[in-house]
Design a protein around this motif. Structure first.
Motif, short mmCIF file in Angstrom:
data_model
loop_
_atom_site.label_atom_id
_atom_site.label_comp_id
_atom_site.label_asym_id
_atom_site.label_seq_id
_atom_site.Cartn_x
_atom_site.Cartn_y
_atom_site.Cartn_z
N ARG A 1 44.71 19.65 -0.62
CA ARG A 1 44.16 18.36 -0.26
C ARG A 1 43.23 18.37 0.57
NH1 ARG A 1 47.67 13.28 1.31
NH2 ARG A 1 45.82 11.75 2.00
N ILE B 1 37.79 9.45 1.00
CA ILE B 1 37.96 9.80 -0.20
C ILE B 1 38.90 11.21 -0.05
CG2 ILE B 1 36.93 10.85 -2.20
CD1 ILE B 1 34.53 9.22 -1.51
N VAL C 1 41.11 15.86 -8.56
CA VAL C 1 40.93 14.49 -8.66
C VAL C 1 40.86 13.95 -7.10
CG1 VAL C 1 42.30 12.31 -9.07
CG2 VAL C 1 42.58 14.30 -10.57
N HIS D 1 40.29 10.56 -4.77
CA HIS D 1 41.05 9.16 -4.77
C HIS D 1 40.30 8.19 -3.51
CE1 HIS D 1 44.18 6.60 -2.98
NE2 HIS D 1 43.99 5.87 -4.09
N CYS D 2 39.79 7.37 -3.43
CA CYS D 2 39.30 6.40 -2.32
C CYS D 2 40.64 5.84 -1.82
CB CYS D 2 38.30 5.42 -2.72
SG CYS D 2 37.83 4.37 -1.40
N THR D 3 40.82 6.06 -0.33
CA THR D 3 42.13 5.21 -0.02
C THR D 3 41.78 3.96 0.56
OG1 THR D 3 41.41 6.07 2.33
CG2 THR D 3 42.85 7.30 0.97
N GLY E 1 40.90 2.20 -3.82
CA GLY E 1 41.71 2.73 -4.96
C GLY E 1 40.98 3.44 -6.23
N ARG E 2 39.60 3.46 -5.92
CA ARG E 2 38.83 4.04 -6.87
C ARG E 2 38.97 5.37 -7.14
NH1 ARG E 2 32.21 3.81 -7.69
NH2 ARG E 2 32.23 3.98 -9.94
N ILE E 3 39.28 5.94 -8.39
CA ILE E 3 39.66 7.35 -8.78
C ILE E 3 38.63 8.10 -9.31
CG2 ILE E 3 41.23 8.85 -9.82
CD1 ILE E 3 43.33 6.58 -9.56
N TRP E 4 38.15 9.45 -9.10
CA TRP E 4 37.24 10.20 -10.00
C TRP E 4 37.98 11.52 -10.55
CZ3 TRP E 4 36.30 7.96 -5.16
CH2 TRP E 4 35.22 7.15 -4.98
#
Length: 235
Positions: free
Chosen positions: A194, A207, A218, A220-222, A225-228
Protein backbone atom coordinates in the motif's frame (compact mmCIF):
# COMPACT_ATOMS: atom_id res chain seq x y z
CA UNK A 1 13.83 -14.39 15.64
CA UNK A 2 11.10 -16.18 13.70
CA UNK A 3 10.49 -13.10 11.55
CA UNK A 4 14.21 -12.68 10.90
CA UNK A 5 14.44 -16.35 9.91
CA UNK A 6 11.50 -15.90 7.53
CA UNK A 7 13.12 -12.87 5.92
CA UNK A 8 16.44 -14.66 5.44
CA UNK A 9 14.68 -17.67 3.91
CA UNK A 10 12.85 -15.29 1.56
CA UNK A 11 16.20 -13.96 0.37
CA UNK A 12 17.59 -17.45 -0.16
CA UNK A 13 14.53 -18.97 -1.82
CA UNK A 14 13.64 -16.11 -4.18
CA UNK A 15 17.13 -15.24 -5.40
CA UNK A 16 16.73 -17.58 -8.36
CA UNK A 17 13.42 -15.88 -9.17
CA UNK A 18 15.22 -12.54 -9.43
CA UNK A 19 17.75 -14.09 -11.81
CA UNK A 20 14.96 -15.48 -13.97
CA UNK A 21 13.01 -12.22 -14.08
CA UNK A 22 15.93 -9.91 -14.83
CA UNK A 23 15.57 -10.39 -18.58
CA UNK A 24 11.79 -10.66 -18.75
CA UNK A 25 9.60 -7.84 -20.10
CA UNK A 26 8.16 -5.42 -17.58
CA UNK A 27 4.74 -6.50 -16.30
CA UNK A 28 2.47 -3.49 -16.21
CA UNK A 29 0.06 -4.99 -13.69
CA UNK A 30 2.61 -4.82 -10.89
CA UNK A 31 2.00 -2.58 -7.91
CA UNK A 32 1.99 1.08 -8.85
CA UNK A 33 2.71 0.48 -12.55
CA UNK A 34 -0.62 -0.41 -14.12
CA UNK A 35 -2.20 2.78 -12.79
CA UNK A 36 0.43 5.10 -14.17
CA UNK A 37 -1.66 5.89 -17.22
CA UNK A 38 -4.68 6.77 -15.09
CA UNK A 39 -2.79 8.75 -12.45
CA UNK A 40 -0.36 10.53 -14.76
CA UNK A 41 -2.15 13.84 -14.40
CA UNK A 42 -2.07 13.51 -10.62
CA UNK A 43 1.55 12.42 -10.25
CA UNK A 44 3.86 14.08 -12.78
CA UNK A 45 6.86 12.97 -10.75
CA UNK A 46 6.10 9.36 -11.57
CA UNK A 47 6.06 10.18 -15.27
CA UNK A 48 9.46 11.80 -14.99
CA UNK A 49 10.76 8.78 -13.10
CA UNK A 50 9.50 6.50 -15.87
CA UNK A 51 11.23 8.59 -18.53
CA UNK A 52 14.50 8.55 -16.62
CA UNK A 53 14.17 4.79 -16.16
CA UNK A 54 13.63 4.29 -19.88
CA UNK A 55 16.60 6.51 -20.76
CA UNK A 56 18.84 4.55 -18.40
CA UNK A 57 17.54 1.33 -19.89
CA UNK A 58 18.38 2.48 -23.42
CA UNK A 59 21.91 3.40 -22.35
CA UNK A 60 22.49 -0.18 -21.28
CA UNK A 61 21.80 -1.28 -24.86
CA UNK A 62 24.43 0.99 -26.39
CA UNK A 63 27.40 -0.79 -27.96
CA UNK A 64 30.29 -0.30 -30.34
CA UNK A 65 28.94 -0.13 -33.94
CA UNK A 66 31.72 -2.53 -34.98
CA UNK A 67 30.67 -5.14 -32.45
CA UNK A 68 29.43 -8.36 -34.05
CA UNK A 69 26.76 -10.71 -32.88
CA UNK A 70 23.21 -10.37 -31.59
CA UNK A 71 22.16 -7.49 -29.41
CA UNK A 72 22.04 -8.62 -25.76
CA UNK A 73 18.70 -9.19 -24.09
CA UNK A 74 17.53 -5.98 -22.36
CA UNK A 75 17.61 -6.19 -18.58
CA UNK A 76 15.09 -4.90 -16.08
CA UNK A 77 17.11 -2.30 -14.26
CA UNK A 78 15.03 -2.24 -11.09
CA UNK A 79 15.60 -5.99 -10.71
CA UNK A 80 19.33 -5.55 -11.24
CA UNK A 81 19.43 -2.69 -8.72
CA UNK A 82 17.55 -4.84 -6.20
CA UNK A 83 19.99 -7.70 -6.60
CA UNK A 84 23.00 -5.45 -6.15
CA UNK A 85 21.55 -3.78 -3.05
CA UNK A 86 20.52 -7.07 -1.42
CA UNK A 87 23.86 -8.72 -2.16
CA UNK A 88 25.82 -5.80 -0.70
CA UNK A 89 23.65 -5.53 2.42
CA UNK A 90 23.73 -9.23 3.30
CA UNK A 91 27.42 -9.64 2.52
CA UNK A 92 28.43 -6.62 4.59
CA UNK A 93 26.31 -7.84 7.49
CA UNK A 94 27.90 -11.29 7.31
CA UNK A 95 31.38 -9.73 7.22
CA UNK A 96 30.61 -7.66 10.29
CA UNK A 97 28.95 -10.52 12.17
CA UNK A 98 31.75 -12.97 11.45
CA UNK A 99 34.41 -10.55 12.64
CA UNK A 100 32.57 -10.33 15.96
CA UNK A 101 31.41 -13.90 16.64
CA UNK A 102 33.71 -16.25 14.71
CA UNK A 103 36.44 -17.92 16.78
CA UNK A 104 39.98 -17.83 15.34
CA UNK A 105 41.28 -21.17 14.06
CA UNK A 106 43.02 -23.45 16.54
CA UNK A 107 46.79 -22.80 16.54
CA UNK A 108 49.21 -25.48 15.39
CA UNK A 109 51.25 -27.38 17.96
CA UNK A 110 54.61 -26.01 19.08
CA UNK A 111 57.61 -27.65 17.47
CA UNK A 112 58.87 -29.00 20.83
CA UNK A 113 55.82 -31.24 21.37
CA UNK A 114 56.24 -35.00 21.00
CA UNK A 115 55.79 -36.01 17.36
CA UNK A 116 52.59 -38.03 17.86
CA UNK A 117 50.92 -35.32 19.97
CA UNK A 118 52.04 -32.65 17.54
CA UNK A 119 50.54 -34.51 14.57
CA UNK A 120 47.19 -35.04 16.33
CA UNK A 121 47.02 -31.37 17.30
CA UNK A 122 47.95 -30.23 13.82
CA UNK A 123 45.29 -32.44 12.27
CA UNK A 124 42.70 -30.82 14.54
CA UNK A 125 44.04 -27.37 13.68
CA UNK A 126 43.85 -28.05 9.93
CA UNK A 127 40.31 -29.38 10.25
CA UNK A 128 39.29 -26.36 12.31
CA UNK A 129 40.77 -23.98 9.76
CA UNK A 130 39.00 -25.78 6.89
CA UNK A 131 35.63 -25.95 8.68
CA UNK A 132 33.08 -25.18 5.90
CA UNK A 133 30.90 -23.33 8.40
CA UNK A 134 33.53 -20.59 8.73
CA UNK A 135 32.88 -17.27 7.02
CA UNK A 136 35.86 -16.44 4.81
CA UNK A 137 37.08 -13.03 3.75
CA UNK A 138 38.25 -13.80 0.23
CA UNK A 139 37.49 -10.49 -1.46
CA UNK A 140 34.82 -12.26 -3.52
CA UNK A 141 31.18 -12.14 -2.49
CA UNK A 142 29.54 -15.46 -1.84
CA UNK A 143 26.18 -16.22 -3.49
CA UNK A 144 23.27 -14.53 -1.75
CA UNK A 145 21.49 -17.81 -0.83
CA UNK A 146 24.67 -19.00 0.93
CA UNK A 147 25.08 -15.68 2.77
CA UNK A 148 21.44 -15.60 3.84
CA UNK A 149 21.56 -19.17 5.14
CA UNK A 150 24.87 -18.52 6.92
CA UNK A 151 23.27 -15.59 8.74
CA UNK A 152 20.24 -17.75 9.49
CA UNK A 153 22.48 -20.37 11.11
CA UNK A 154 24.03 -17.69 13.30
CA UNK A 155 20.64 -16.31 14.32
CA UNK A 156 19.38 -19.81 15.17
CA UNK A 157 22.55 -20.60 17.15
CA UNK A 158 23.68 -23.53 15.03
CA UNK A 159 26.98 -25.20 15.89
CA UNK A 160 30.36 -24.16 14.64
CA UNK A 161 33.36 -22.02 15.57
CA UNK A 162 31.15 -19.17 16.79
CA UNK A 163 29.97 -17.65 20.02
CA UNK A 164 26.29 -16.93 20.62
CA UNK A 165 25.00 -13.68 19.16
CA UNK A 166 23.97 -10.89 21.51
CA UNK A 167 20.49 -9.42 21.37
CA UNK A 168 21.85 -6.34 19.60
CA UNK A 169 23.64 -8.48 17.01
CA UNK A 170 20.46 -10.44 16.32
CA UNK A 171 18.54 -7.19 15.90
CA UNK A 172 21.13 -5.86 13.48
CA UNK A 173 20.87 -8.96 11.32
CA UNK A 174 17.09 -8.77 11.59
CA UNK A 175 17.00 -5.19 10.31
CA UNK A 176 19.16 -6.08 7.30
CA UNK A 177 17.12 -9.21 6.57
CA UNK A 178 13.82 -7.32 6.73
CA UNK A 179 15.05 -4.66 4.33
CA UNK A 180 16.47 -7.20 1.89
CA UNK A 181 13.32 -9.33 1.91
CA UNK A 182 11.12 -6.26 1.38
CA UNK A 183 13.20 -5.25 -1.65
CA UNK A 184 12.93 -8.73 -3.15
CA UNK A 185 9.18 -9.00 -2.53
CA UNK A 186 8.57 -5.59 -4.05
CA UNK A 187 10.72 -6.31 -7.10
CA UNK A 188 8.96 -9.63 -7.72
CA UNK A 189 5.53 -8.27 -6.75
CA UNK A 190 4.88 -11.14 -4.34
CA UNK A 191 3.72 -9.17 -1.31
CA UNK A 192 0.67 -7.02 -0.68
CA UNK A 193 1.59 -3.36 -0.69
CA UNK A 194 0.00 0.00 0.00
CA UNK A 195 1.35 3.42 -0.92
CA UNK A 196 -0.01 6.94 -0.50
CA UNK A 197 0.84 9.34 -3.31
CA UNK A 198 2.39 12.64 -2.31
CA UNK A 199 0.18 14.67 -4.62
CA UNK A 200 -3.44 14.95 -3.60
CA UNK A 201 -6.55 14.49 -5.72
CA UNK A 202 -8.33 17.61 -7.02
CA UNK A 203 -10.81 17.28 -4.14
CA UNK A 204 -7.95 17.57 -1.66
CA UNK A 205 -8.09 13.94 -0.54
CA UNK A 206 -5.16 11.56 -0.29
CA UNK A 207 -4.81 8.81 -2.90
CA UNK A 208 -3.97 5.35 -1.59
CA UNK A 209 -2.72 2.72 -4.05
CA UNK A 210 -3.18 -0.96 -3.16
CA UNK A 211 -1.62 -3.84 -5.06
CA UNK A 212 1.01 -6.52 -5.11
CA UNK A 213 0.84 -10.30 -4.91
CA UNK A 214 0.35 -10.36 -8.68
CA UNK A 215 -2.93 -8.45 -8.48
CA UNK A 216 -3.80 -5.44 -10.61
CA UNK A 217 -3.37 -2.28 -8.51
CA UNK A 218 -6.29 -0.14 -7.39
CA UNK A 219 -6.19 3.52 -6.31
CA UNK A 220 -8.69 5.07 -3.92
CA UNK A 221 -9.22 8.71 -2.99
CA UNK A 222 -9.78 8.99 0.75
CA UNK A 223 -11.59 12.31 0.25
CA UNK A 224 -14.27 11.86 -2.39
CA UNK A 225 -14.12 8.07 -2.64
CA UNK A 226 -13.14 7.98 -6.32
CA UNK A 227 -11.52 4.71 -7.44
CA UNK A 228 -9.06 4.05 -10.26
CA UNK A 229 -8.44 0.48 -11.48
CA UNK A 230 -7.19 -1.23 -14.61
CA UNK A 231 -9.38 0.29 -17.30
CA UNK A 232 -12.01 1.43 -14.77
CA UNK A 233 -12.59 4.79 -13.11
CA UNK A 234 -15.45 4.84 -10.62
CA UNK A 235 -16.83 7.92 -8.95
Amino acid sequence: MTTTATHLRTCALHWADLHESIGQPNILTGFGRGLRGYLAALDDAEQQEARLYQAAHLRTLERDPMQLGDRPTPVRLHILDTMRAVEAALHDTADHSASAVQRPPMPFAPSNWPAADRERRNQLARADMADPRRWRWTGRRRPVPYTALWLLARVEGKGGPFRTLTVVEVEQIGATAAGAAARIEQALDIAAQRRTLEQRHECGGRIDVHGGEGRAPVAHCTGCGRIWAEGVIAA
